[in-house]
Structure formats: C-alpha cells, structure tokens
Design a protein around this motif. Structure first.
Motif, PDB file in Angstrom:
ATOM      1  N   ARG A 152      10.258 166.316 108.869  1.00 11.04           N
ATOM      2  CA  ARG A 152      10.914 166.363 107.710  1.00 11.04           C
ATOM      3  C   ARG A 152       9.723 166.798 106.681  1.00 11.04           C
ATOM      4  O   ARG A 152       9.753 166.341 105.523  1.00 11.04           O
ATOM      5  CB  ARG A 152      11.456 165.184 107.260  1.00 11.04           C
ATOM      6  CG  ARG A 152      12.649 164.992 107.864  1.00 11.04           C
ATOM      7  CD  ARG A 152      13.391 163.498 107.618  1.00 11.04           C
ATOM      8  NE  ARG A 152      14.507 163.288 108.356  1.00 11.04           N
ATOM      9  CZ  ARG A 152      15.986 163.707 108.221  1.00 11.04           C
ATOM     10  NH1 ARG A 152      16.234 164.162 107.136  1.00 11.04           N
ATOM     11  NH2 ARG A 152      16.732 163.213 108.973  1.00 11.04           N
ATOM     12  N   SER A 153       8.686 167.329 106.934  1.00 14.58           N
ATOM     13  CA  SER A 153       7.653 167.681 106.419  1.00 14.58           C
ATOM     14  C   SER A 153       7.795 168.818 105.595  1.00 14.58           C
ATOM     15  O   SER A 153       8.458 169.754 105.656  1.00 14.58           O
ATOM     16  CB  SER A 153       6.217 168.032 107.087  1.00 14.58           C
ATOM     17  OG  SER A 153       6.260 169.170 107.955  1.00 14.58           O
ATOM     18  N   PRO A 154       7.173 168.991 104.230  1.00 17.02           N
ATOM     19  CA  PRO A 154       7.254 170.261 103.437  1.00 17.02           C
ATOM     20  C   PRO A 154       7.211 171.466 104.303  1.00 17.02           C
ATOM     21  O   PRO A 154       7.676 172.493 104.029  1.00 17.02           O
ATOM     22  CB  PRO A 154       6.456 170.015 102.188  1.00 17.02           C
ATOM     23  CG  PRO A 154       6.191 168.614 102.259  1.00 17.02           C
ATOM     24  CD  PRO A 154       6.211 168.104 103.575  1.00 17.02           C
ATOM     25  N   ALA A 155       5.943 171.435 105.080  1.00 21.36           N
ATOM     26  CA  ALA A 155       5.815 172.745 105.939  1.00 21.36           C
ATOM     27  C   ALA A 155       7.005 172.878 106.826  1.00 21.36           C
ATOM     28  O   ALA A 155       7.399 174.553 106.823  1.00 21.36           O
ATOM     29  CB  ALA A 155       4.462 172.645 106.598  1.00 21.36           C
ATOM     30  N   ALA A 156       7.489 172.198 107.485  1.00 20.55           N
ATOM     31  CA  ALA A 156       8.825 172.307 108.188  1.00 20.55           C
ATOM     32  C   ALA A 156       9.713 173.135 107.402  1.00 20.55           C
ATOM     33  O   ALA A 156      10.525 173.890 107.762  1.00 20.55           O
ATOM     34  CB  ALA A 156       9.232 171.108 109.238  1.00 20.55           C
ATOM     35  N   TYR A 157      10.127 172.437 106.189  1.00 19.31           N
ATOM     36  CA  TYR A 157      11.086 173.061 105.171  1.00 19.31           C
ATOM     37  C   TYR A 157      10.717 174.535 105.012  1.00 19.31           C
ATOM     38  O   TYR A 157      11.508 175.354 104.829  1.00 19.31           O
ATOM     39  CB  TYR A 157      11.466 172.402 104.068  1.00 19.31           C
ATOM     40  CG  TYR A 157      12.299 170.849 104.070  1.00 19.31           C
ATOM     41  CD1 TYR A 157      13.621 171.070 104.737  1.00 19.31           C
ATOM     42  CD2 TYR A 157      11.511 169.721 104.247  1.00 19.31           C
ATOM     43  CE1 TYR A 157      14.221 169.935 104.700  1.00 19.31           C
ATOM     44  CE2 TYR A 157      12.323 168.589 104.350  1.00 19.31           C
ATOM     45  CZ  TYR A 157      13.636 168.658 104.755  1.00 19.31           C
ATOM     46  OH  TYR A 157      14.384 167.759 104.751  1.00 19.31           O
ATOM     47  N   ARG A 180       8.943 176.746 106.478  1.00 20.26           N
ATOM     48  CA  ARG A 180       9.092 177.451 107.917  1.00 20.26           C
ATOM     49  C   ARG A 180      10.607 177.849 107.929  1.00 20.26           C
ATOM     50  O   ARG A 180      11.245 178.796 108.323  1.00 20.26           O
ATOM     51  CB  ARG A 180       8.426 176.798 109.073  1.00 20.26           C
ATOM     52  CG  ARG A 180       6.975 176.932 109.293  1.00 20.26           C
ATOM     53  CD  ARG A 180       6.603 176.384 110.703  1.00 20.26           C
ATOM     54  NE  ARG A 180       6.975 175.198 110.996  1.00 20.26           N
ATOM     55  CZ  ARG A 180       6.334 174.054 110.772  1.00 20.26           C
ATOM     56  NH1 ARG A 180       5.187 174.250 109.905  1.00 20.26           N
ATOM     57  NH2 ARG A 180       6.908 173.016 110.923  1.00 20.26           N
ATOM     58  N   ALA A 181      11.634 176.741 107.833  1.00 20.06           N
ATOM     59  CA  ALA A 181      13.063 176.953 108.120  1.00 20.06           C
ATOM     60  C   ALA A 181      13.485 178.008 107.014  1.00 20.06           C
ATOM     61  O   ALA A 181      14.248 178.504 107.293  1.00 20.06           O
ATOM     62  CB  ALA A 181      13.398 175.512 108.234  1.00 20.06           C
ATOM     63  N   TRP A 182      12.918 177.718 105.850  1.00 25.77           N
ATOM     64  CA  TRP A 182      13.412 178.588 104.842  1.00 25.77           C
ATOM     65  C   TRP A 182      13.068 180.149 105.170  1.00 25.77           C
ATOM     66  O   TRP A 182      13.746 181.000 104.964  1.00 25.77           O
ATOM     67  CB  TRP A 182      12.708 178.076 103.559  1.00 25.77           C
ATOM     68  CG  TRP A 182      13.428 179.107 102.300  1.00 25.77           C
ATOM     69  CD1 TRP A 182      12.389 179.908 101.689  1.00 25.77           C
ATOM     70  CD2 TRP A 182      14.504 179.136 101.518  1.00 25.77           C
ATOM     71  NE1 TRP A 182      13.325 180.607 100.689  1.00 25.77           N
ATOM     72  CE2 TRP A 182      14.515 180.113 100.558  1.00 25.77           C
ATOM     73  CE3 TRP A 182      15.848 178.244 101.919  1.00 25.77           C
ATOM     74  CZ2 TRP A 182      15.653 180.514  99.764  1.00 25.77           C
ATOM     75  CZ3 TRP A 182      16.820 178.776 101.030  1.00 25.77           C
ATOM     76  CH2 TRP A 182      16.867 179.879 100.105  1.00 25.77           C
ATOM     77  N   CYS A 183      11.871 180.481 105.427  1.00 24.13           N
ATOM     78  CA  CYS A 183      11.278 181.745 105.548  1.00 24.13           C
ATOM     79  C   CYS A 183      12.123 182.198 107.007  1.00 24.13           C
ATOM     80  O   CYS A 183      12.390 183.184 107.080  1.00 24.13           O
ATOM     81  CB  CYS A 183       9.901 181.595 105.931  1.00 24.13           C
ATOM     82  SG  CYS A 183       9.120 181.190 104.351  1.00 24.13           S
ATOM     83  N   ASP A 184      12.359 181.310 107.976  1.00 23.83           N
ATOM     84  CA  ASP A 184      13.175 181.944 108.923  1.00 23.83           C
ATOM     85  C   ASP A 184      14.747 182.350 109.020  1.00 23.83           C
ATOM     86  O   ASP A 184      15.393 182.931 109.337  1.00 23.83           O
ATOM     87  CB  ASP A 184      13.089 180.981 110.119  1.00 23.83           C
ATOM     88  CG  ASP A 184      11.761 180.690 110.624  1.00 23.83           C
ATOM     89  OD1 ASP A 184      10.974 181.775 110.568  1.00 23.83           O
ATOM     90  OD2 ASP A 184      11.745 179.628 111.294  1.00 23.83           O
ATOM     91  N   ALA A 185      15.430 181.570 107.893  1.00 22.78           N
ATOM     92  CA  ALA A 185      16.523 181.782 107.468  1.00 22.78           C
ATOM     93  C   ALA A 185      16.717 182.880 106.313  1.00 22.78           C
ATOM     94  O   ALA A 185      18.023 183.397 106.265  1.00 22.78           O
ATOM     95  CB  ALA A 185      17.250 180.346 106.974  1.00 22.78           C
ATOM     96  N   ARG A 186      15.804 183.257 105.693  1.00 24.84           N
ATOM     97  CA  ARG A 186      16.081 184.323 104.567  1.00 24.84           C
ATOM     98  C   ARG A 186      16.183 185.537 105.301  1.00 24.84           C
ATOM     99  O   ARG A 186      15.744 185.939 106.359  1.00 24.84           O
ATOM    100  CB  ARG A 186      14.787 184.512 103.711  1.00 24.84           C
ATOM    101  CG  ARG A 186      14.682 183.375 102.891  1.00 24.84           C
ATOM    102  CD  ARG A 186      13.779 183.665 101.744  1.00 24.84           C
ATOM    103  NE  ARG A 186      12.539 184.536 102.241  1.00 24.84           N
ATOM    104  CZ  ARG A 186      11.545 184.446 101.784  1.00 24.84           C
ATOM    105  NH1 ARG A 186      11.070 183.840 100.733  1.00 24.84           N
ATOM    106  NH2 ARG A 186      10.830 185.571 102.046  1.00 24.84           N
TER     107      ARG A 186
END
Length: 88
Positions: A72-77, A79-85
């Motif tokens: 749940r770290s900010p870096a994980a969010y 990365r997930a946002w960049c992968d989902a765009r």
C-alpha cells in the motif's frame, strides 16, 4: 474444524433463528403446505442450533481473498496507475 462465536454473534444468531422459526410457523398457518414455511423453519432451526452450540464450521465463515500483492505504499499506487492508464 470449527470457529468459536463471540457472545454478541451468538445472541444475534439466536434471535434471528427464533424469528425465522416464528415466521415459518406464521407462514404455515397462512399457507398450509407452503415450501417457504418449511424453508424458514429449517433455516431458523439450524441458525438457532449454531447459536446455542457457540461454534460454526469454518467452511461457513468468510474467507479473505487477496488479489496481487498487499503493498500500500505510494510508489505501488503510482505503478498501478501507470500500468492501468491506456497508451495513446
């Protein structure tokens, strides 16, 4: 393997089970031979027995389901946002 139930859960299950038995009896007087009355009686009896015994099979309880890592770290969010765009 069984799970022990807390006192509040046991009381709630006992009240709910007795209420279902009562509804089943009322339905039986209103509609003799109705399957709904029989189902309410059976489910109410099972719930009441679970409340009295204080134990419920572990198969009935909720299971935790996880998808992917639990980071749940900010870096994980990010990365997930960049992968989902979508890519242009």
């Amino acid at each position: 393997m069984a799970t022990d139930l807390r006192l509040g859960v046991r009381v709630a299950l006992g009240i709910g089970g007795l209420a279902l038995v009562g509804v089943g009896i009322l339905l039986a007087f209103r509609e003799p031979g109705g399957i709904t009355a029989v189902a309410a009686l059976v489910v109410g009896a099972v719930v009441a027995v679970a409340a009295v015994s204080g134990r419920m099979p572990s198969e009935v309880g909720l299971q935790r389901v996880t998808f992917g890592s639990d980071d749940r770290s900010p870096a994980a969010y990010r990365r997930a946002w960049c992968d989902a765009r979508p890519t242009p």
